[in-house]
Write a protein that holds these residues in place. Structure first.
Motif, PDB file in Angstrom:
ATOM      1  N   VAL A   1       0.866  -1.176   0.000  1.00  0.00           N
ATOM      2  CA  VAL A   1       0.000   0.000   0.000  1.00  0.00           C
ATOM      3  C   VAL A   1       0.902   1.224   0.000  1.00  0.00           C
ATOM      4  O   VAL A   1       1.813   1.325   0.821  1.00  0.00           O
ATOM      5  N   ALA A   2       0.658   2.133  -0.935  1.00  0.00           N
ATOM      6  CA  ALA A   2       1.403   3.387  -0.976  1.00  0.00           C
ATOM      7  C   ALA A   2       0.631   4.438  -0.201  1.00  0.00           C
ATOM      8  O   ALA A   2      -0.599   4.496  -0.283  1.00  0.00           O
ATOM      9  N   ILE A   3       1.348   5.236   0.572  1.00  0.00           N
ATOM     10  CA  ILE A   3       0.742   6.381   1.249  1.00  0.00           C
ATOM     11  C   ILE A   3       1.247   7.603   0.492  1.00  0.00           C
ATOM     12  O   ILE A   3       2.432   7.939   0.563  1.00  0.00           O
ATOM     13  N   LYS A   4       0.359   8.195  -0.302  1.00  0.00           N
ATOM     14  CA  LYS A   4       0.776   9.339  -1.105  1.00  0.00           C
ATOM     15  C   LYS A   4      -0.391  10.273  -1.331  1.00  0.00           C
ATOM     16  O   LYS A   4      -1.535   9.828  -1.392  1.00  0.00           O
ATOM     17  N   ASN A   5      -0.086  11.555  -1.440  1.00  0.00           N
ATOM     18  CA  ASN A   5      -1.109  12.582  -1.638  1.00  0.00           C
ATOM     19  C   ASN A   5      -2.199  12.495  -0.573  1.00  0.00           C
ATOM     20  O   ASN A   5      -3.381  12.612  -0.870  1.00  0.00           O
ATOM     21  N   PHE A   6      -1.777  12.225   0.669  1.00  0.00           N
ATOM     22  CA  PHE A   6      -2.709  12.136   1.806  1.00  0.00           C
ATOM     23  C   PHE A   6      -3.806  11.106   1.555  1.00  0.00           C
ATOM     24  O   PHE A   6      -4.974  11.335   1.830  1.00  0.00           O
ATOM     25  N   ALA A   7      -3.413   9.938   1.029  1.00  0.00           N
ATOM     26  CA  ALA A   7      -4.362   8.840   0.799  1.00  0.00           C
ATOM     27  C   ALA A   7      -3.604   7.519   0.814  1.00  0.00           C
ATOM     28  O   ALA A   7      -2.405   7.473   0.537  1.00  0.00           O
ATOM     29  N   PHE A   8      -4.334   6.454   1.155  1.00  0.00           N
ATOM     30  CA  PHE A   8      -3.796   5.104   1.065  1.00  0.00           C
ATOM     31  C   PHE A   8      -4.182   4.561  -0.311  1.00  0.00           C
ATOM     32  O   PHE A   8      -5.336   4.655  -0.713  1.00  0.00           O
ATOM     33  N   SER A   9      -3.221   4.004  -1.030  1.00  0.00           N
ATOM     34  CA  SER A   9      -3.489   3.501  -2.368  1.00  0.00           C
ATOM     35  C   SER A   9      -2.947   2.083  -2.500  1.00  0.00           C
ATOM     36  O   SER A   9      -1.742   1.888  -2.358  1.00  0.00           O
ATOM     37  N   PRO A  10      -3.809   1.079  -2.711  1.00  0.00           N
ATOM     38  CA  PRO A  10      -5.252   1.198  -2.950  1.00  0.00           C
ATOM     39  C   PRO A  10      -6.028   1.415  -1.657  1.00  0.00           C
ATOM     40  O   PRO A  10      -5.553   1.070  -0.582  1.00  0.00           O
ATOM     41  N   ALA A  11      -7.244   1.945  -1.798  1.00  0.00           N
ATOM     42  CA  ALA A  11      -8.105   2.180  -0.638  1.00  0.00           C
ATOM     43  C   ALA A  11      -8.663   0.877  -0.086  1.00  0.00           C
ATOM     44  O   ALA A  11      -8.967   0.773   1.091  1.00  0.00           O
TER      45      ALA A  11
ATOM     46  N   THR B   1      -0.845 -13.311   4.720  1.00  0.00           N
ATOM     47  CA  THR B   1      -0.128 -12.337   3.896  1.00  0.00           C
ATOM     48  C   THR B   1       0.400 -11.194   4.755  1.00  0.00           C
ATOM     49  O   THR B   1      -0.301 -10.689   5.626  1.00  0.00           O
ATOM     50  N   THR B   2       1.636 -10.798   4.493  1.00  0.00           N
ATOM     51  CA  THR B   2       2.205  -9.608   5.126  1.00  0.00           C
ATOM     52  C   THR B   2       2.024  -8.436   4.170  1.00  0.00           C
ATOM     53  O   THR B   2       2.434  -8.514   3.013  1.00  0.00           O
ATOM     54  N   VAL B   3       1.383  -7.387   4.663  1.00  0.00           N
ATOM     55  CA  VAL B   3       1.160  -6.183   3.862  1.00  0.00           C
ATOM     56  C   VAL B   3       2.151  -5.118   4.326  1.00  0.00           C
ATOM     57  O   VAL B   3       2.378  -4.959   5.527  1.00  0.00           O
ATOM     58  N   ALA B   4       2.742  -4.411   3.365  1.00  0.00           N
ATOM     59  CA  ALA B   4       3.697  -3.347   3.685  1.00  0.00           C
ATOM     60  C   ALA B   4       3.163  -2.016   3.188  1.00  0.00           C
ATOM     61  O   ALA B   4       2.730  -1.900   2.040  1.00  0.00           O
ATOM     62  N   TRP B   5       3.175  -1.032   4.074  1.00  0.00           N
ATOM     63  CA  TRP B   5       2.786   0.339   3.737  1.00  0.00           C
ATOM     64  C   TRP B   5       4.057   1.162   3.638  1.00  0.00           C
ATOM     65  O   TRP B   5       4.916   1.082   4.516  1.00  0.00           O
ATOM     66  N   THR B   6       4.172   2.005   2.615  1.00  0.00           N
ATOM     67  CA  THR B   6       5.325   2.892   2.475  1.00  0.00           C
ATOM     68  C   THR B   6       4.841   4.324   2.319  1.00  0.00           C
ATOM     69  O   THR B   6       4.006   4.609   1.453  1.00  0.00           O
ATOM     70  N   ASN B   7       5.369   5.204   3.168  1.00  0.00           N
ATOM     71  CA  ASN B   7       4.977   6.607   3.109  1.00  0.00           C
ATOM     72  C   ASN B   7       5.756   7.317   2.004  1.00  0.00           C
ATOM     73  O   ASN B   7       6.979   7.413   2.054  1.00  0.00           O
ATOM     74  N   GLN B   8       5.041   7.816   0.999  1.00  0.00           N
ATOM     75  CA  GLN B   8       5.667   8.547  -0.101  1.00  0.00           C
ATOM     76  C   GLN B   8       5.422  10.055   0.001  1.00  0.00           C
ATOM     77  O   GLN B   8       5.826  10.801  -0.887  1.00  0.00           O
ATOM     78  N   ASP B   9       4.751  10.481   1.072  1.00  0.00           N
ATOM     79  CA  ASP B   9       4.512  11.909   1.297  1.00  0.00           C
ATOM     80  C   ASP B   9       5.652  12.512   2.117  1.00  0.00           C
ATOM     81  O   ASP B   9       6.396  11.798   2.783  1.00  0.00           O
ATOM     82  N   THR B  10       5.738  13.840   2.104  1.00  0.00           N
ATOM     83  CA  THR B  10       6.724  14.508   2.953  1.00  0.00           C
ATOM     84  C   THR B  10       6.211  14.654   4.381  1.00  0.00           C
ATOM     85  O   THR B  10       7.000  14.819   5.305  1.00  0.00           O
ATOM     86  N   ASP B  11       4.886  14.583   4.584  1.00  0.00           N
ATOM     87  CA  ASP B  11       4.304  14.620   5.927  1.00  0.00           C
ATOM     88  C   ASP B  11       4.312  13.209   6.520  1.00  0.00           C
ATOM     89  O   ASP B  11       4.215  12.225   5.794  1.00  0.00           O
ATOM     90  N   ALA B  12       4.389  13.128   7.843  1.00  0.00           N
ATOM     91  CA  ALA B  12       4.329  11.839   8.523  1.00  0.00           C
ATOM     92  C   ALA B  12       2.892  11.312   8.521  1.00  0.00           C
ATOM     93  O   ALA B  12       1.933  12.085   8.531  1.00  0.00           O
TER      94      ALA B  12
ATOM     95  N   ALA C   1       9.520   5.728   4.961  1.00  0.00           N
ATOM     96  CA  ALA C   1       9.478   4.705   6.011  1.00  0.00           C
ATOM     97  C   ALA C   1       8.397   3.689   5.666  1.00  0.00           C
ATOM     98  O   ALA C   1       7.432   3.987   4.966  1.00  0.00           O
ATOM     99  N   THR C   2       8.584   2.462   6.167  1.00  0.00           N
ATOM    100  CA  THR C   2       7.667   1.364   5.860  1.00  0.00           C
ATOM    101  C   THR C   2       7.173   0.727   7.152  1.00  0.00           C
ATOM    102  O   THR C   2       7.916   0.627   8.128  1.00  0.00           O
TER     103      THR C   2
END
Length: 97
Positions: A18-28, A36-47, A68-69
């Protein structure tokens, strides 16, 4: 540089990232199988955080800095709603079968 979408943004997607970008989780909505292990990665400059909605949920990340992931392994079937506690309008779900 986002790939073109073939359907509505809320369409369930299979995978384990799951990508965290533009203040949204993608995919929703992410559909995975139990184990299954799911990994989220923050692609925004905000935490952002990955935190289960409601009390007693299993996901509780720290505030993720840029790039960060956070990972979580889903062991039981169910629907897991989550949000960013810093930006509560950011919500998404993982559906585990």
């Amino acid at each position: 540089m986002s790939p073109s979408s073939t359907g509505p943004a809320a369409a369930p997607v299979a995978g384990n990232t799951v990508a965290i970008k533009n203040f949204a989780f993608s995919p929703a909505t992410l559909k995975v199988k139990a184990g299954t292990t799911v990994a989220w990665t923050n692609q925004d400059t905000d935490a952002h955080t990955v935190t289960s909605a409601g009390s007693g949920g299993p996901m509780h990340s720290v505030a993720l800095a840029t790039h960060a992931t956070y990972s979580y392994t889903f062991t039981k079937p169910g629907t897991y709603a989550y949000l960013c506690t810093i930006h509560p309008f950011m919500t998404a779900t993982v559906e585990v079968t």
